[in-house]
Write an enzyme that holds these catalytic residues in place. Structure first.
Site, short mmCIF file in Angstrom:
data_model
loop_
_atom_site.label_atom_id
_atom_site.label_comp_id
_atom_site.label_asym_id
_atom_site.label_seq_id
_atom_site.Cartn_x
_atom_site.Cartn_y
_atom_site.Cartn_z
CB SER A 1 -0.96 -0.04 1.18
OG SER A 1 -1.70 -1.22 1.09
NE ARG B 1 5.88 10.90 -3.83
CZ ARG B 1 4.79 11.04 -4.60
NH1 ARG B 1 3.63 10.59 -4.21
NH2 ARG B 1 4.86 11.62 -5.77
CG ASP C 1 -4.39 0.28 0.92
OD1 ASP C 1 -4.20 0.98 -0.09
OD2 ASP C 1 -4.19 0.69 2.08
#
Ligand code: BGC
Length: 503
Positions: free
Chosen positions: A178, A193, A231
């Site tokens: 996620s 990132r 997610d």
């Protein structure tokens, strides 16, 4: 005159700490001790009200800018809000079936699940959770994936007998990772990132699916990584599996984000792939990055700026930093510290325990808002137990009101994000009589923060008027486990049929 009273109650916080409010406290009178009075606290509250309140008009401006940003992300690669194509093609039929493994690397835990899809929207799930340490979150990336593989091996040993293992467990695995990853195909994802305070080295810019496959090989696990999933995408698919009115999925937890189903013809940046333009694909918006770097659209207070500048990723995830559970407690702590420095709160008391970043958990805001007692015993407990300071009733009422302002702003900004997707997709314009737009929602803020969902709904009505009532959020099925398994199943079916095999 000091007044004595008793109260009791006990809660366990997400961090694992527990608080028992079970004591006899002596209430201090506002007159004879240098505590803030009702009037001073009310004056201060007015200032914070104007800083943290979002008017409907301001919300509509945010929605417009948000919508433009979403459009841009679909047109060009590498945008701040990356609008990531997920290679999850269309909705599940509900008939997907079989056994699948799901691995979920979230903000706090690692979870391994065995999901049995039974068709007709039915499923069974067996799972184990493993807590992630700070070293794992900040250490070496490959070591983090090795830990994932190790937990998977432990899970397999516990849930499959020797004969099954001998035969080879070759189950498809959906890996819910996620964090923002740009994907070229469903079993690939380059980490753009880290977010949510993660910072494992040697991982940003690399294909995390390949790194995980390396760990699977190292632990000699006969598992095929079928899909790398966010997610929100898992939540979108799992929500639709059980309730086909679901069109959008949102997570409001440690981080925040959304996914929805887009027409491939509208994803301009994919045109070279020659996919059928009338088919659909789920988009992982990664909207937590909205307004990062430029900071043009969101109402950031000086507390938000400090949260940003002192985070491990300054300038990034601007929207998420105003909304998600990782940051709300810290915003409140910064306001409290300012009032301590200005000599308004806790004069004459030792306040060093409030001075460390992130000691004030978002769960405290939640507990403060739901304190049912007139005297606000829960708030007494929080401040005395965790920070060793005594509070007056006026101060406690102020804290509760402040928590409400910060929590309400988070919910109303969340409504702006949902509204931007709804406007972009023209869902309200095409709505038939009696139809609703279902939004599957998950995450600790949505599930546990009192009134969060109602405030999101109020916000949607502020943006769209009465029409906003047709947008209905509901607690979603477990997207990172069940959703991940359904996506692994959909992908297997698609590839077995030879459909768009290159992605
Ligand atoms: C991540 C998203 C994720 C969200 C909710 C954000 O910080 O960037 O990928 O969906 O948190 O978990």
């Amino acid at each position: 005159m000091p007044v004595s009273r008793r109260g009791s109650g006990s809660v366990t916080l997400p961090s694992g700490q527990s608080l028992t409010v079970h004591h006899r406290t002596t209430e201090v009178g506002g007159e004879d001790l240098p505590h803030a009075t009702k009037k001073t606290m009310a004056d201060h509250l007015r200032k914070y009200e104007s800083l943290f309140t979002l008017t409907p008009q301001r919300m509509r401006m945010i929605v417009d800018a948000f919508q433009d940003t979403l459009d841009l992300g679909l047109k060009q690669p590498g945008q701040v809000v990356p609008m990531i194509p997920t290679y999850v093609f269309g909705w599940p039929t509900g008939e997907e079936s079989g056994d699948f493994l799901a691995l979920d690397l979230g903000g706090t835990n690692l979870r391994v699940c065995l999901v049995t899809l039974k068709g007709s929207g039915q499923f069974e799930i067996t799972q184990s959770k493993y807590r992630l340490t700070e070293e794992q979150k900040q250490g070496d990336g490959q070591a983090l994936f090795d830990f994932c593989a190790e937990c998977l091996r432990t899970f397999i040993e516990a849930n499959f007998d020797e004969t099954e293992r001998q035969k080879g467990i070759n189950l498809p695995l959906g890996f819910t990772f996620s964090y923002p990853c740009s994907q070229e195909r469903i079993d690939h994802g380059e980490l753009i990132r880290w977010t949510k305070g993660f910072g494992a080295a040697n991982t940003e810019g690399r294909d995390v699916a390949a790194m995980f496959k390396e760990s699977l090989a190292k632990y000699e696990l006969p598992i095929t990584l079928t899909a790398l999933i966010n997610d929100t995408t898992g939540t979108l698919i799992a929500s639709h599996y059980v309730d086909p009115s679901s069109k959008i999925a949102v997570i409001f937890g440690t981080g925040c984000n959304a996914a929805y189903m887009e027409n491939i013809g509208s994803i301009e940046k994919l045109k070279d792939l020659n996919l059928p333009t009338d088919a659909q694909m789920a988009i992982n918006c990664e909207w937590g990055a909205f307004d990062s770097f430029q900071h043009e659209h969101l109402p950031r207070t000086k507390y938000d700026q400090i949260v940003d500048e002192t985070s491990n990723k300054p300038q990034e995830q601007a929207f998420e930093k105003l909304i998600s559970g990782r940051y709300l407690g810290e915003i409140m702590r910064l306001v409290i510290c300012e009032l301590i420095d200005d000599g308004v709160l806790f004069l004459g008391q030792e306040t060093y325990k409030l001075e460390s970043p992130y000691v004030f958990e978002t769960a405290f805001l939640s507990l403060m808002e739901s304190d049912p007692t007139d005297e606000l015993l829960m708030i007494i407990g929080i401040f005395s137990h965790f920070f060793a300071v005594e509070t007056t009733l006026a101060e406690r009422q102020f804290f509760r009101a402040l928590a409400r302002l910060i929590g309400r702003r988070a919910a109303r900004l969340s409504a702006c994000g949902i509204a931007a997707i709804v406007s972009k997709m023209k869902y309200l314009e095409n709505l038939k009589e009696g139809e609703i737009i279902g939004v599957g929602a998950d995450g600790s803020l949505y599930n546990k923060y009192p009134g969060f969902a109602d405030r999101v709904h109020e916000g949607l009505i502020d943006v769209f008027g009465d029409k906003g009532k047709s947008i209905v959020t509901h607690h979603a099925e477990d997207g990172s486990g069940v959703g991940s398994a359904i996506i692994a199943a959909m992908t297997k079916i698609r590839k077995d049929r030879g459909l768009y095999e290159h992605v």
